[in-house]
Design a protein around this motif. Structure first.
Motif, short mmCIF file in Angstrom:
data_model
loop_
_atom_site.label_atom_id
_atom_site.label_comp_id
_atom_site.label_asym_id
_atom_site.label_seq_id
_atom_site.Cartn_x
_atom_site.Cartn_y
_atom_site.Cartn_z
N UNK A 5 -5.20 81.40 70.20
CA UNK A 5 -4.07 80.96 71.02
C UNK A 5 -3.05 80.30 70.10
N UNK A 6 -1.82 80.67 70.25
CA UNK A 6 -0.84 80.09 69.33
C UNK A 6 0.21 79.30 70.10
N UNK A 7 0.72 78.23 69.49
CA UNK A 7 1.74 77.45 70.19
C UNK A 7 3.07 78.18 70.20
N UNK A 8 3.80 78.02 71.29
CA UNK A 8 5.14 78.60 71.33
C UNK A 8 6.14 77.45 71.34
N UNK A 9 7.22 77.62 70.60
CA UNK A 9 8.21 76.57 70.49
C UNK A 9 9.56 77.06 70.99
N UNK A 10 10.38 76.10 71.44
CA UNK A 10 11.70 76.47 71.98
C UNK A 10 12.66 76.79 70.84
N UNK A 11 13.51 77.78 71.06
CA UNK A 11 14.58 78.06 70.12
C UNK A 11 15.73 78.68 70.91
N UNK A 46 0.90 68.50 74.72
CA UNK A 46 0.86 67.46 73.68
C UNK A 46 -0.35 67.68 72.77
N UNK A 47 -1.48 67.96 73.36
CA UNK A 47 -2.70 68.11 72.57
C UNK A 47 -2.68 69.34 71.67
N UNK A 48 -1.98 70.38 72.10
CA UNK A 48 -1.85 71.57 71.27
C UNK A 48 -3.14 72.34 71.15
N UNK A 49 -3.20 73.13 70.07
CA UNK A 49 -4.31 74.06 69.87
C UNK A 49 -5.67 73.34 69.79
N UNK A 50 -5.67 72.21 69.06
CA UNK A 50 -6.96 71.52 68.85
C UNK A 50 -7.59 71.10 70.17
N UNK A 51 -6.79 70.47 71.01
CA UNK A 51 -7.28 70.02 72.31
C UNK A 51 -7.73 71.22 73.15
N UNK A 52 -6.93 72.27 73.12
CA UNK A 52 -7.26 73.46 73.90
C UNK A 52 -8.60 74.03 73.47
N UNK A 53 -8.81 74.06 72.15
CA UNK A 53 -10.07 74.61 71.65
C UNK A 53 -11.25 73.72 72.05
N UNK A 54 -11.03 72.38 71.98
CA UNK A 54 -12.12 71.45 72.33
C UNK A 54 -12.49 71.60 73.80
N UNK A 55 -11.44 71.66 74.67
CA UNK A 55 -11.72 71.80 76.10
C UNK A 55 -12.34 73.16 76.38
N UNK A 56 -11.80 74.17 75.72
CA UNK A 56 -12.32 75.53 75.89
C UNK A 56 -13.79 75.60 75.54
N UNK A 57 -14.15 74.93 74.43
CA UNK A 57 -15.55 74.95 73.98
C UNK A 57 -16.44 74.27 75.03
N UNK A 58 -15.94 73.13 75.56
CA UNK A 58 -16.71 72.37 76.53
C UNK A 58 -16.89 73.17 77.83
N UNK A 59 -15.81 73.81 78.28
CA UNK A 59 -15.88 74.53 79.56
C UNK A 59 -16.33 75.98 79.40
N UNK A 60 -16.52 76.41 78.16
CA UNK A 60 -17.01 77.76 77.94
C UNK A 60 -15.97 78.84 77.98
N UNK A 61 -14.72 78.55 77.58
CA UNK A 61 -13.70 79.60 77.46
C UNK A 61 -13.47 79.88 76.00
#
Lengths: 440, 293
Positions: free
Chosen positions: B80-86, B60-75
Motif C-alpha cells: 500500500x502506498x501513500x498518496x499525496x496532494x499535488x 497520520x499514521x501512514x503505512x506503518x500504522x496500516x501495516x501494524x493494524x493490518x497484521x493485528x486484524x489479519x489483512x
C-alpha cells in the motif's frame, strides 16, 4: 392621504438615486450595427435557432423556438442578415449560444396594426402571450403564460401588478407607467380575463407620485365593466418589489416557505410585462424592445432608453455620451441584486432593466472582516432568516449544515450585505451555502 | 449508599465492547484529527474492526500504522502506498484575467461569478480554499506565483483539498501513478512538455531554476527521468523544436539547464533524496545498459 402598504419584517432604505433619470422621457435608441440575441433569455430551456447563417430576416421574424419544456419563442427585433449562430458573452455566464444579426438600417420599420381582443377566450389569449415571447421582464424572466396557468387546485382571486421598482437608480417601470398608462390598464384587463378573476391591484411605491397619479386617473377614466382595478401606494422600503413581500404588503397573506404565490390565491406580474402583454395581444407585436435605465455617476448623460433586445452595452454607452474616467464598475440590473459585468460587449436581454455606470463613491470596496454578531442582518432580512449564521458556517467549512438557517428561502435581495458593518459578502456566502446544503 | 448503587449499576448496564477495538485504538496515533472521516481514533478503530473503513484509512499514521493494524486484524496491506496532494496548474498570476474580483476569498464562491476571473478555464484561481481545508497546514499559497505549494512532509493524503477544489486541479497522486502516467494529447500541457519523450515537466523545472530553487527543479526532472546527468548531455532536444520562443528568435536552452542542474547536484557533494514507492518485495531486471536499458 390614502394609507400606504408595507411588509412587516425587515427591509432597508438604500439611497434611492432615482433623481438621475426619473424625470426623463423614454427615448428610442437608434439602431445599432449589430445585435446579439442570446438564445436563453428566460428561465427554462434555451431556444433552438430556426435561422441559418446569411439568412435574411425581417423585424419580428421568429428566430428561435422551444420544442420541449418551459420556454417562449424568440423573435428578431430588427431587419437584417444573420451573421453567425454561435456564442457571445453572457451577462452572468461566461458565454452563451446566441444569434448575431447584422442590422439593415434602411429597412422600413413595421407598423403594428391594432385589433380588438375582447372576443378572444382565455386559451387564445394565452397562445398570443406565449407566441409573443412574453416573459417576466422585471428581472426574473419566468415565462408569463406559465404564471397565468396556476395549478388547478389553486383558487386565484387577486392579480397584483408590480410597479414598486424598489431597486435604487432604476426608473424603467416608473417611466413606462407614466408614459404607457392606458396600455398597462388594458393589459391588466387582458390578464384578468385570462385568469378569470375581477380584482387587480396596481402597487406603486410613494416615491413615484406622478406614476400613482397617472395610473389612478387612467383606471378611473376606463369604464369598469365589472372589473375592480385599483391603485395602491406602497411605503418606500427595499425589497417591497419582491413577490412574497409585495403579496404580504397588499393582501396581508403570507406565502409559505418554498411555495408559489398561487398557494395564497395571488398572481403577480410586473407593470412592464403587462404592457408587453398588451403589445402581444392587441398589436400582435412580440417582445422586441425594452425600456432600460442608463444611470450612475460614471456615464456622461443618464437616460431612459427604448432599446432593441440584443443591443450591446457599448452601443448604449456611446449613445449616452460615453463612459467617463471616474466610472469604476458597470452593473447590469440594480445595485442591490444586479451583476457587475467584465466587458461592454455584453448584450442586453429581455430581463435587463438598467445599466449602471458607478463611480468609486457609489460602490463599496472595503474588505470584509470577521462577523461581530451585531444582528443587523437579522433585522434587515425580509424573510426572517439568519444570514450571519450561514456566513459563519460557510467560513468554517460547514456549508452543508446551513439548511437550518433557511438559506433556500433566501431570494438574494442583498439587504443583509447592505447593512453589514463588517462588509461581509453575505449573499455570496448564502449562494455558496445553497450549492453545498441539501434541500430538505 | 451511593457507591454501592453505582457498583450495581455498572454491572447491570455493562456494555460489552469488542476487545479488538481497544487494541486497534492503541495502535492508532491518538491525534483524533478526523482525517479518516470518523469522529476520532476510537471511532475509527471501531469502524476498522467492523470492516466499515479500510485499515489504511489513518492518514497520520501512514503505512506503518496500516501495516501494524493490518497484521493485528489479519489483512494484507503490504505494497500500500501513500498518496499525496499535488496541483496540475502552473499558470497562477501569469494567467490573463477577465476582471478584478473583489468578493469572498473562496475559489468556489469566485467560480460562481462568470465561472471565475481567469481567462483560462482550467487555471488555479489561487484564493486558497485548499489551504483552509487542509487540517495539517500542508498547503501554502506562494505569494510570487499565486499557486498552492504542497508540503510532502506534512501532507497525509486525506483528500480534503481535493474535495474543495472546484476546478479539479488538486489531485491525490501516488508514486506508481506518477511513474506510470503517460501524457495524452487531450491534456492541457505546454508544447515542450507534450513533445518530451521522457514526459518531463519542463515548465515546472525551468520555473524553479529561474528562481534559483535548483533542488526543486532537479526533483521535477527526476520525477520522470532519473538520469539527468546523461540526458543533459545527449538528449536530442525535441522540446526545443516546439518551444514557443522560436516564433520570435531561438528556443530556450532547455537541455543545457538540465545539464547545469545535474552538475550542480554532482558538485554539491550531496545527493537529493527522491521519493520512492513502497517496497513490494519484488526484484527488477534491466535489459541493456544506460538510458535505453
Amino acid at each position: 392621504m390614502a394609507p400606504t402598504f408595507s411588509f412587516p419584517k425587515g427591509g432597508v432604505h438604500p439611497p434611492e438615486a432615482k433623481a438621475y433619470t426619473e424625470h426623463l422621457t423614454v427615448e428610442p435608441l437608434p439602431l445599432p450595427d449589430e445585435i446579439d440575441l442570446i438564445l436563453s433569455q428566460h428561465i427554462g430551456a434555451p431556444c433552438v435557432p430556426t435561422v441559418a447563417k446569411k439568412q435574411e430576416i425581417g423585424e419580428g421574424a421568429l428566430v428561435g423556438t422551444v420544442e420541449k419544456g418551459l420556454g417562449v419563442p424568440l423573435h428578431s427585433p430588427v431587419s437584417g442578415t444573420v451573421k453567425a449562430v454561435g456564442n457571445c458573452v453572457h451577462p452572468i455566464r461566461v458565454s452563451a449560444p446566441a444569434i448575431t444579426i447584422k442590422v439593415d438600417k434602411e429597412a422600413a420599420p413595421i407598423v403594428w396594426q391594432q385589433s380588438s381582443w375582447e372576443h378572444l377566450d382565455a386559451q387564445a389569449l394565452l397562445g398570443k402571450i406565449k407566441d409573443g415571447g412574453i416573459i417576466g421582464i422585471g428581472g426574473a424572466g419566468f415565462p408569463t403564460h406559465v404564471k397565468l396557468k396556476p395549478p388547478a387546485d389553486a383558487k386565484i382571486d387577486t392579480l397584483i401588478l408590480n410597479g414598486a421598482e424598489c431597486e435604487p437608480y432604476i426608473t424603467a417601470d416608473h417611466r413606462t407607467m407614466v408614459e404607457q398608462t392606458d396600455k398597462i390598464v388594458e393589459g391588466a384587463r387582458i390578464l384578468l380575463t385570462v385568469l378569470g378573476i375581477n380584482t387587480c391591484v396596481i402597487a406603486i411605491e410613494t416615491n413615484k407620485p406622478d406614476a400613482i397619479g397617472a395610473m389612478s386617473e387612467a383606471v378611473a377614466a376606463r369604464p369598469a365593466d365589472g372589473m375592480d382595478i385599483s391603485v395602491a401606494a406602497l411605503s418606500v422600503k427595499y425589497p417591497t418589489g419582491s413577490e412574497k413581500q409585495l403579496i404580504q404588503a397588499i393582501t396581508g397573506r403570507k406565502v409559505p416557505a418554498m411555495a408559489l404565490p398561487s398557494a395564497v390565491g395571488v398572481v403577480v406580474h410586473n407593470v412592464s410585462t403587462t404592457k408587453a402583454v398588451y403589445d402581444a395581444v392587441v398589436l400582435d407585436k412580440p417582445l422586441l424592445e425594452k425600456v432600460v435605465t442608463v444611470s450612475g455617476g460614471g456615464i456622461e448623460r443618464p437616460a431612459n432608453l427604448l432599446v432593441k433586445v440584443g443591443t450591446r452595452i457599448s452601443d448604449i454607452a456611446s449613445f449616452c455620451g460615453g463612459v467617463n474616467e471616474r466610472c469604476e464598475r458597470v452593473v447590469l440590473g440594480g445595485p442591490m441584486m444586479g451583476f457587475a459585468v467584465s466587458t461592454l460587449a455584453v448584450p442586453i436581454t429581455k430581463t435587463t432593466s438598467s445599466i449602471l455606470f458607478l463611480r468609486e463613491d457609489e460602490i463599496d470596496t472595503r474588505p470584509l472582516s470577521a462577523c461581530i454578531r451585531c444582528g443587523w442582518c437579522l433585522d434587515a432580512c425580509p424573510m426572517g432568516l439568519e444570514p450571519k449564521e450561514a456566513g459563519i458556517y460557510v467560513e468554517a467549512g460547514r456549508a452543508e449544515d446551513t439548511a437550518q438557517f433557511g438559506v433556500f428561502d433566501c431570494f438574494e435581495c442583498g439587504s443583509c450585505a447592505f447593512v453589514c458593518p463588517a462588509k461581509r459578502p453575505l449573499v455570496q456566502f448564502i449562494r455558496l451555502a445553497k450549492m453545498k446544503a441539501k434541500r430538505s | 449508599m451511593q457507591p454501592l448503587f453505582l457498583g450495581i449499576a455498572a454491572r447491570v448496564f455493562y456494555v460489552e465492547e469488542d476487545p479488538r477495538v481497544a487494541a486497534v485504538t492503541d495502535l492508532l496515533p491518538g491525534a483524533n484529527c478526523g482525517g479518516c472521516g470518523q469522529a476520532g481514533c476510537s471511532a475509527a478503530a471501531e469502524a476498522m474492526v467492523n470492516g466499515k473503513i479500510e485499515v489504511n484509512s489513518c492518514v497520520v499514521g501512514g503505512t506503518e500504522t496500516a501495516e501494524a493494524i493490518g497484521e493485528y486484524l489479519g489483512y494484507d496491506v503490504t505494497g500500500a502506498e501513500p498518496t499525496l496532494a499535488c496541483s496540475s496548474c502552473e499558470g497562477g498570476y501569469r494567467a490573463a484575467r477577465k476582471f478584478d474580483y473583489s468578493g469572498l476569498r473562496d475559489c468556489r464562491a469566485a467560480l460562481q461569478l462568470y465561472h471565475g476571473f481567469l481567462r483560462c478555464e482550467n487555471g488555479c484561481l489561487g484564493l486558497g480554499s485548499c489551504v483552509r481545508a487542509c487540517k495539517f497546514s500542508a498547503i501554502t499559497i506562494n505569494p510570487d506565483s499565486g499557486l498552492p505549494i504542497f508540503d510532502p512532509e506534512r501532507c497525509v493524503g486525506c483528500g480534503s483539498c481535493v474535495e474543495v477544489c472546484p476546478k479539479g486541479i488538486v489531485k491525490l497522486v501516488g508514486e506508481t501513478t506518477k511513474i506510470l502516467h503517460w501524457n495524452q494529447y487531450t491534456q492541457c500541457l505546454s508544447p515542450c512538455r507534450q513533445r518530451c519523450p521522457a514526459q518531463i515537466n519542463i515548465p515546472k523545472y525551468l520555473g524553479h531554476a529561474r528562481r534559483g530553487e535548483y533542488a526543486a527543479a532537479l526533483r521535477a526532472i527526476k520525477d520522470n527521468n532519473p538520469l539527468a546527468v546523461a540526458t543533459g548531455r545527449v538528449c536530442p532536444e525535441l522540446c526545443a523544436t516546439e518551444c514557443r520562443r522560436t516564433i520570435n528568435d531561438d528556443p530556450l536552452a532547455i537541455n543545457s539547464i538540465k545539464r547545469f542542474l545535474s552538475d550542480w547536484e554532482r558538485n554539491s557533494g550531496t545527493r537529493l533524496a527522491m521519493p520512492v514507492a513502497a517496497d513490494t518485495g519484488k526484484k527488477v531486471a534491466v535489459v541493456g545498459g544506460a538510458r535505453p536499458g
